[in-house]
Design a protein around this motif. Sequence first.
Motif, PDB file in Angstrom:
ATOM      1  N   ALA A 116      66.438  22.343  18.240  1.00 56.20           N
ATOM      2  CA  ALA A 116      65.137  22.970  18.063  1.00 56.20           C
ATOM      3  C   ALA A 116      65.287  24.360  17.497  1.00 56.20           C
ATOM      4  O   ALA A 116      66.176  25.123  17.879  1.00 56.20           O
ATOM      5  N   ASP A 117      64.404  24.698  16.557  1.00 60.84           N
ATOM      6  CA  ASP A 117      64.327  26.053  16.045  1.00 60.84           C
ATOM      7  C   ASP A 117      63.125  26.781  16.607  1.00 60.84           C
ATOM      8  O   ASP A 117      62.895  27.926  16.276  1.00 60.84           O
ATOM      9  N   ILE A 118      62.352  26.113  17.401  1.00 58.84           N
ATOM     10  CA  ILE A 118      61.205  26.728  18.049  1.00 58.84           C
ATOM     11  C   ILE A 118      61.260  26.355  19.529  1.00 58.84           C
ATOM     12  O   ILE A 118      61.447  25.204  19.870  1.00 58.84           O
TER      13      ILE A 118
ATOM     14  N   ARG B 122      55.969  40.590  17.359  1.00 66.86           N
ATOM     15  CA  ARG B 122      57.165  40.332  16.556  1.00 66.86           C
ATOM     16  C   ARG B 122      56.988  38.993  15.851  1.00 66.86           C
ATOM     17  O   ARG B 122      56.341  38.088  16.372  1.00 66.86           O
ATOM     18  N   THR B 123      57.584  38.856  14.704  1.00 68.58           N
ATOM     19  CA  THR B 123      57.460  37.622  13.922  1.00 68.58           C
ATOM     20  C   THR B 123      57.872  36.401  14.715  1.00 68.58           C
ATOM     21  O   THR B 123      57.252  35.346  14.639  1.00 68.58           O
ATOM     22  N   GLU B 124      58.953  36.542  15.495  1.00 63.32           N
ATOM     23  CA  GLU B 124      59.537  35.375  16.136  1.00 63.32           C
ATOM     24  C   GLU B 124      58.881  34.998  17.449  1.00 63.32           C
ATOM     25  O   GLU B 124      59.213  33.982  18.035  1.00 63.32           O
ATOM     26  N   HIS B 125      57.933  35.801  17.932  1.00 67.46           N
ATOM     27  CA  HIS B 125      57.437  35.628  19.289  1.00 67.46           C
ATOM     28  C   HIS B 125      55.910  35.512  19.290  1.00 67.46           C
ATOM     29  O   HIS B 125      55.224  36.389  18.715  1.00 67.46           O
TER      30      HIS B 125
ATOM     31  N   MET C 236      63.161  30.879  12.710  1.00 65.60           N
ATOM     32  CA  MET C 236      63.135  30.525  11.294  1.00 65.60           C
ATOM     33  C   MET C 236      62.490  31.599  10.418  1.00 65.60           C
ATOM     34  O   MET C 236      62.422  31.447   9.205  1.00 65.60           O
ATOM     35  N   GLY C 237      61.952  32.632  11.037  1.00 61.41           N
ATOM     36  CA  GLY C 237      61.308  33.682  10.267  1.00 61.41           C
ATOM     37  C   GLY C 237      59.957  33.288   9.694  1.00 61.41           C
ATOM     38  O   GLY C 237      59.464  33.924   8.753  1.00 61.41           O
ATOM     39  N   HIS C 238      59.343  32.233  10.255  1.00 62.48           N
ATOM     40  CA  HIS C 238      58.044  31.794   9.751  1.00 62.48           C
ATOM     41  C   HIS C 238      56.962  32.814  10.077  1.00 62.48           C
ATOM     42  O   HIS C 238      56.889  33.322  11.195  1.00 62.48           O
ATOM     43  N   ASP C 239      56.089  33.068   9.094  1.00 60.38           N
ATOM     44  CA  ASP C 239      54.980  33.984   9.349  1.00 60.38           C
ATOM     45  C   ASP C 239      53.868  33.318  10.168  1.00 60.38           C
ATOM     46  O   ASP C 239      53.234  33.943  10.995  1.00 60.38           O
ATOM     47  N   LYS C 240      53.610  32.047   9.900  1.00 66.32           N
ATOM     48  CA  LYS C 240      52.467  31.383  10.521  1.00 66.32           C
ATOM     49  C   LYS C 240      52.898  30.680  11.803  1.00 66.32           C
ATOM     50  O   LYS C 240      53.856  29.914  11.826  1.00 66.32           O
ATOM     51  N   MET C 241      52.130  30.940  12.850  1.00 58.87           N
ATOM     52  CA  MET C 241      52.386  30.275  14.127  1.00 58.87           C
ATOM     53  C   MET C 241      51.072  29.830  14.737  1.00 58.87           C
ATOM     54  O   MET C 241      50.007  30.403  14.442  1.00 58.87           O
ATOM     55  N   TYR C 242      51.159  28.812  15.583  1.00 55.79           N
ATOM     56  CA  TYR C 242      49.966  28.148  16.091  1.00 55.79           C
ATOM     57  C   TYR C 242      50.160  27.747  17.557  1.00 55.79           C
ATOM     58  O   TYR C 242      51.273  27.450  17.978  1.00 55.79           O
ATOM     59  N   TRP C 243      49.052  27.698  18.281  1.00 54.30           N
ATOM     60  CA  TRP C 243      49.032  27.077  19.592  1.00 54.30           C
ATOM     61  C   TRP C 243      48.021  25.933  19.556  1.00 54.30           C
ATOM     62  O   TRP C 243      46.865  26.114  19.151  1.00 54.30           O
ATOM     63  N   TYR C 244      48.494  24.755  20.011  1.00 55.59           N
ATOM     64  CA  TYR C 244      47.634  23.590  20.128  1.00 55.59           C
ATOM     65  C   TYR C 244      47.536  23.205  21.595  1.00 55.59           C
ATOM     66  O   TYR C 244      48.490  23.349  22.362  1.00 55.59           O
ATOM     67  N   GLN C 245      46.390  22.658  21.967  1.00 54.34           N
ATOM     68  CA  GLN C 245      46.187  22.130  23.318  1.00 54.34           C
ATOM     69  C   GLN C 245      46.001  20.624  23.218  1.00 54.34           C
ATOM     70  O   GLN C 245      45.297  20.132  22.328  1.00 54.34           O
ATOM     71  N   GLN C 246      46.651  19.907  24.094  1.00 57.07           N
ATOM     72  CA  GLN C 246      46.588  18.457  24.070  1.00 57.07           C
ATOM     73  C   GLN C 246      46.377  17.914  25.463  1.00 57.07           C
ATOM     74  O   GLN C 246      47.237  18.068  26.332  1.00 57.07           O
TER      75      GLN C 246
END
Lengths: 117, 110
Positions: free
Chosen positions: B2-4, B70-73, B27-37
């Motif tokens: 896992a990278d996340i 921070r980008t990663e958090h 991974m240095g990704h700019d976009k991050m998301y939270w989903y609820q399931q």
Amino acid sequence: AQSVTQPDIHITVSEGASLELRCNYSYGATPYLFWYVQSPGQGLQLLLKYFSGDTLVQGIKGFEAEFKRSQSSFNLRKPSVHWSDAAEYFCAVGERRYGGATNKLIFGTGTLLAVQP
Amino acid sequence: EADIYQTPRYLVIGTGKKITLECSQTMGHDKMYWYQQDPGMELHLIHYSYGVNSTEKGDLSSESTVSRIRTEHFPLTLESARPSHTSQYLCASSFRRGYTFGSGTRLTVV
């Protein structure tokens, strides 16, 4: 509004049989389409995706999907199912909004696949 | 591999407690998301972020809040947990059109 429909909530197939999971979408433009698999207690794993080009997409674990614009469908297929394929499968449409700054996904309700020995 | 990363994987907590669900990506990704399931249901976007100091609410109303210092958090916080918050929470990040999901946090509020 954009939406994704997976009409089959639960499917049972025998090991070795072929599989097709249905996905229909509603989207105003050419969609980005995804299939994800989720094993119990796990996160989502990408099986395959369609952005453009060849409408038959190959993915991991022997899965493939075909984009049919005329039917607004993106059905997932596998010629021979293995017991380890038992999981929940989610179809998703990639949505661009807010000036293209996001790539939010809209998910279907999922199809739970059971595999009989 | 896992990278996340999401922690904890499982959490049972009493009503009224404050909780923070952690999500980190390498991974240095700019976009991050939270989903609820919810069980047997589709995923719903509750928060997303374009980058540091940028957060927006998603399509499903949620009493949770997020921060992106921070980008990663990209942690998610519930100030006062309630039984209605019982659900699975999935964090994701993306670069262009590729998404990566964490393994999720299954939250139970008793």
